[in-house]
Scaffold this motif. Sequence first.
Motif, PDB file in Angstrom:
ATOM      1  N   THR A 126       0.832  -1.202   0.000  1.00  0.00           N
ATOM      2  CA  THR A 126       0.000   0.000   0.000  1.00  0.00           C
ATOM      3  C   THR A 126       0.866   1.252   0.000  1.00  0.00           C
ATOM      4  O   THR A 126       0.615   2.195  -0.757  1.00  0.00           O
ATOM      5  CB  THR A 126      -0.945  -0.001   1.217  1.00  0.00           C
ATOM      6  OG1 THR A 126      -1.802  -1.140   1.127  1.00  0.00           O
ATOM      7  CG2 THR A 126      -1.781   1.266   1.279  1.00  0.00           C
ATOM      8  N   GLU A 127       1.900   1.265   0.845  1.00  0.00           N
ATOM      9  CA  GLU A 127       2.797   2.422   0.894  1.00  0.00           C
ATOM     10  C   GLU A 127       3.509   2.622  -0.438  1.00  0.00           C
ATOM     11  O   GLU A 127       3.666   3.751  -0.906  1.00  0.00           O
ATOM     12  CB  GLU A 127       3.825   2.262   2.020  1.00  0.00           C
ATOM     13  CG  GLU A 127       3.245   2.353   3.420  1.00  0.00           C
ATOM     14  CD  GLU A 127       2.747   3.739   3.780  1.00  0.00           C
ATOM     15  OE1 GLU A 127       3.127   4.734   3.128  1.00  0.00           O
ATOM     16  OE2 GLU A 127       1.954   3.844   4.733  1.00  0.00           O
ATOM     17  N   ASP A 130       0.985   3.991  -2.938  1.00  0.00           N
ATOM     18  CA  ASP A 130       0.714   5.405  -2.641  1.00  0.00           C
ATOM     19  C   ASP A 130       1.873   6.268  -3.113  1.00  0.00           C
ATOM     20  O   ASP A 130       1.669   7.343  -3.670  1.00  0.00           O
ATOM     21  CB  ASP A 130       0.474   5.614  -1.144  1.00  0.00           C
ATOM     22  CG  ASP A 130      -0.851   5.033  -0.690  1.00  0.00           C
ATOM     23  OD1 ASP A 130      -1.661   4.629  -1.541  1.00  0.00           O
ATOM     24  OD2 ASP A 130      -1.067   4.964   0.544  1.00  0.00           O
ATOM     25  N   SER A 131       3.084   5.797  -2.899  1.00  0.00           N
ATOM     26  CA  SER A 131       4.278   6.529  -3.326  1.00  0.00           C
ATOM     27  C   SER A 131       4.335   6.629  -4.848  1.00  0.00           C
ATOM     28  O   SER A 131       4.653   7.687  -5.399  1.00  0.00           O
ATOM     29  CB  SER A 131       5.522   5.815  -2.807  1.00  0.00           C
ATOM     30  OG  SER A 131       6.681   6.344  -3.387  1.00  0.00           O
ATOM     31  N   GLU A 133       1.783   6.566  -6.878  1.00  0.00           N
ATOM     32  CA  GLU A 133       0.719   7.478  -7.323  1.00  0.00           C
ATOM     33  C   GLU A 133       1.130   8.921  -7.122  1.00  0.00           C
ATOM     34  O   GLU A 133       0.853   9.777  -7.961  1.00  0.00           O
ATOM     35  CB  GLU A 133      -0.579   7.173  -6.566  1.00  0.00           C
ATOM     36  CG  GLU A 133      -1.246   5.900  -7.016  1.00  0.00           C
ATOM     37  CD  GLU A 133      -2.429   5.518  -6.148  1.00  0.00           C
ATOM     38  OE1 GLU A 133      -2.880   6.322  -5.319  1.00  0.00           O
ATOM     39  OE2 GLU A 133      -2.921   4.376  -6.305  1.00  0.00           O
ATOM     40  N   GLU A 134       1.824   9.210  -6.021  1.00  0.00           N
ATOM     41  CA  GLU A 134       2.284  10.583  -5.769  1.00  0.00           C
ATOM     42  C   GLU A 134       3.279  11.013  -6.828  1.00  0.00           C
ATOM     43  O   GLU A 134       3.295  12.156  -7.250  1.00  0.00           O
ATOM     44  CB  GLU A 134       2.914  10.686  -4.378  1.00  0.00           C
ATOM     45  CG  GLU A 134       1.910  10.671  -3.259  1.00  0.00           C
ATOM     46  CD  GLU A 134       2.576  10.676  -1.882  1.00  0.00           C
ATOM     47  OE1 GLU A 134       3.784  10.971  -1.791  1.00  0.00           O
ATOM     48  OE2 GLU A 134       1.879  10.353  -0.919  1.00  0.00           O
TER      49      GLU A 134
END
Length: 137
Positions: A126-127, A130-131, A133-134
């Motif tokens: 997940t992290e 998320d990274s 996507e950022e």
Amino acid sequence: MAADSVDVSEAVIAGNELMVEEDFDGAVVEFGKALEQDPDSVKALVGRAQAYLKLKKNLPALEDCNRAISADAACELAYYRKGLACFEEEEFETALAAFKKGKQLLGAKDEPKSRPYTRWIRKCETEIEDSDEEQED
């Protein structure tokens, strides 16, 4: 054995007892005594790594985990604690690799409740997602 030398197993037992008492600084000292006698004591290294994790000292914990893995590449617990240290340092890719290796070493055995690999692997993924996507934004 010299009178001032410490038996490795006695120091590891003392370190484990201090962990139970939540005296993490004292545990670091006891595991350190064991390592003075046997620098490759995997039990002392993973024990001290856990004490360091409890003290939020992730980098020394990671160092001990890496030393334990060097001494015994099949030490599943060292991979788990390495994953925890890396996760806290936001090194999610390294944490993910460590958790996956630890889970692989467990094999077909059920995950111990104290080491929920599947949950940690999901958290890392997940992290990382998320990274990613950022970075795309």
